[in-house]
Design an enzyme around this catalytic site. Structure first.
Site, PDB file in Angstrom:
ATOM      1  N   GLU A  99       3.127   3.992  -3.049  1.00 56.81           N
ATOM      2  CA  GLU A  99       1.713   4.035  -2.662  1.00 56.81           C
ATOM      3  C   GLU A  99       0.870   4.839  -3.661  1.00 56.81           C
ATOM      4  OE1 GLU A  99      -1.286   5.342   1.007  1.00 56.81           O
ATOM      5  OE2 GLU A  99       0.877   5.604   1.252  1.00 56.81           O
TER       6      GLU A  99
ATOM      7  N   LYS B  66       2.053  -0.430  -1.995  1.00 59.89           N
ATOM      8  CA  LYS B  66       0.979  -0.152  -1.033  1.00 59.89           C
ATOM      9  C   LYS B  66      -0.240   0.372  -1.802  1.00 59.89           C
ATOM     10  CE  LYS B  66      -0.242   2.396   3.167  1.00 59.89           C
ATOM     11  NZ  LYS B  66       0.196   3.126   4.363  1.00 59.89           N
TER      12      LYS B  66
END
Length: 342
Positions: A178, A220
């Site tokens: 992420e 992500k």
């Protein structure tokens, strides 16, 4: 089962058409802030009740394939003695765990931060796996300013993400990678586009250096959006077009799924933007999905208010948001669906 077989089994269960990931991994300060807004004290019992409510929502597994949990949640149980990871798994939802320890200012890179938690990571991951976690998540954070992110910030954050991902895969856990480009600021959408592109290029270079197998990760990232204080706003079509362009430039086709974060968008905006991305995606090589926290949970918190008698209404609110995002995965969401009953 070999490590690769294990990783592939988790990817198969996580990357499913029409489904996405629920982020329920808020740290203690963040969940306290969310609870304060509805006048609920952040006690362990209340946090357990809240996360049990989410995971036990009837039918949630129709649209949610995985859930990211906070460390505390892995060890919590329902009144009938089931662990919360078991509650998730019972709905066909893969339990995962947030493993980073939050960020700290990065030395000699004013305005940039770096995430902590690599020390002892392998030992912690082994313990989380025993408690039922099958994937992990680590977040690096990038601010946009005229001077940020710096080159030091780009390289350091990418290196940390890659080291985390390599450790996860060595233990048979799928890493969610992420790199969050923050919404804060008054920058135009074009500036966000530039930053997301250089951030992701740095991340994938580092993943390659550390021999992370891209077939067994989930990315992500942030969508490409203007800063929240920008004078010029952007519609869903422009956000989708710029987001897809930057993903095609920077994300190898080997990555099975891109699960966007909501990053401060309203629940409706996050769903509409995901819908536009999928409607425009054509023959994109990856699944284009969601891994939302507040954009799934906000209406649920408002319905719950910490009261046992509101659990059913709160679960209906979660099911509705999950269903609408499931429709957006196919580009079949419309604003009119917001008015329909759960």
């Amino acid at each position: 089962m070999t490590i690769k077989t294990e990783l592939q089994a988790t990817i198969t269960d996580l990357v499913v058409a029409g489904k996405g990931i629920l982020a329920a991994d808020e740290s203690a300060p963040t969940i306290a802030k969310r609870f304060k807004a509805i006048n609920v004290e952040s006690t362990e019992a209340n946090r357990c009740a809240w996360r049990s409510l989410l995971l036990a929502t009837p039918g949630l597994g129709e649209f949610i394939s995985g859930v990211i949990l906070f460390e505390e949640t892995l060890g919590q149980t329902t009144p009938d003695g089931k662990s919360l990871p078991e509650v998730a798994a019972g709905q066909g939802i893969v339990p995962g765990i947030k493993v980073d320890k939050g960020f700290t200012p990065l030395t000699n890179a004013p305005g940039d931060v770096v995430t902590q938690g690599l020390d002892g990571l392998a030992e912690r991951l082994a313990g989380y796996k025993e408690q039922g976690a099958r994937f992990a998540k680590w977040r690096e954070v990038y601010s946009i300013s005229p001077h940020n992110p710096t080159q030091i910030g780009l390289e350091t954050n990418a290196e940390v993400l890659a080291r985390y991902a390599a450790v996860c895969q060595s233990l048979g856990l799928v890493p969610i990678v992420e790199p969050e480009v923050l919404l804060d600021g008054d920058h135009a959408i074009g500036r966000c586009f530039e930053v997301v592109e250089i951030v992701q290029q740095a991340v994938f270079h580092a993943l390659h250096r550390h021999r992370v197998e891209l077939e067994y990760i989930v990315l992500k990232p942030s969508m490409v959006v203007p800063g929240k204080d920008a004078q010029l706003r952007a519609g869903a079509e422009e956000i989708a077009e710029k987001t897809l362009t930057v993903m095609r430039r920077s994300v190898p086709a080997a990555v099975p799924s891109i699960n966007f974060l909501s990053g401060g968008q309203t629940p409706e905006e996050a769903t509409a933007n995901l819908n536009a991305i999928n409607a425009m995606a054509g023959n994109a090589p990856w699944q284009l999905s969601f891994s939302y926290g507040r954009a799934l949970q906000q209406p649920v918190l408002e319905a719950w208010q910490g009261k046992p008698e509101n659990v059913s209404a709160a679960q209906q609110a979660l099911y509705k948001r999950a269903r609408l995002n499931g429709a957006a995965r196919y580009g079949q969401y419309s604003a009119e669906m917001e008015q329909a009953q759960a």
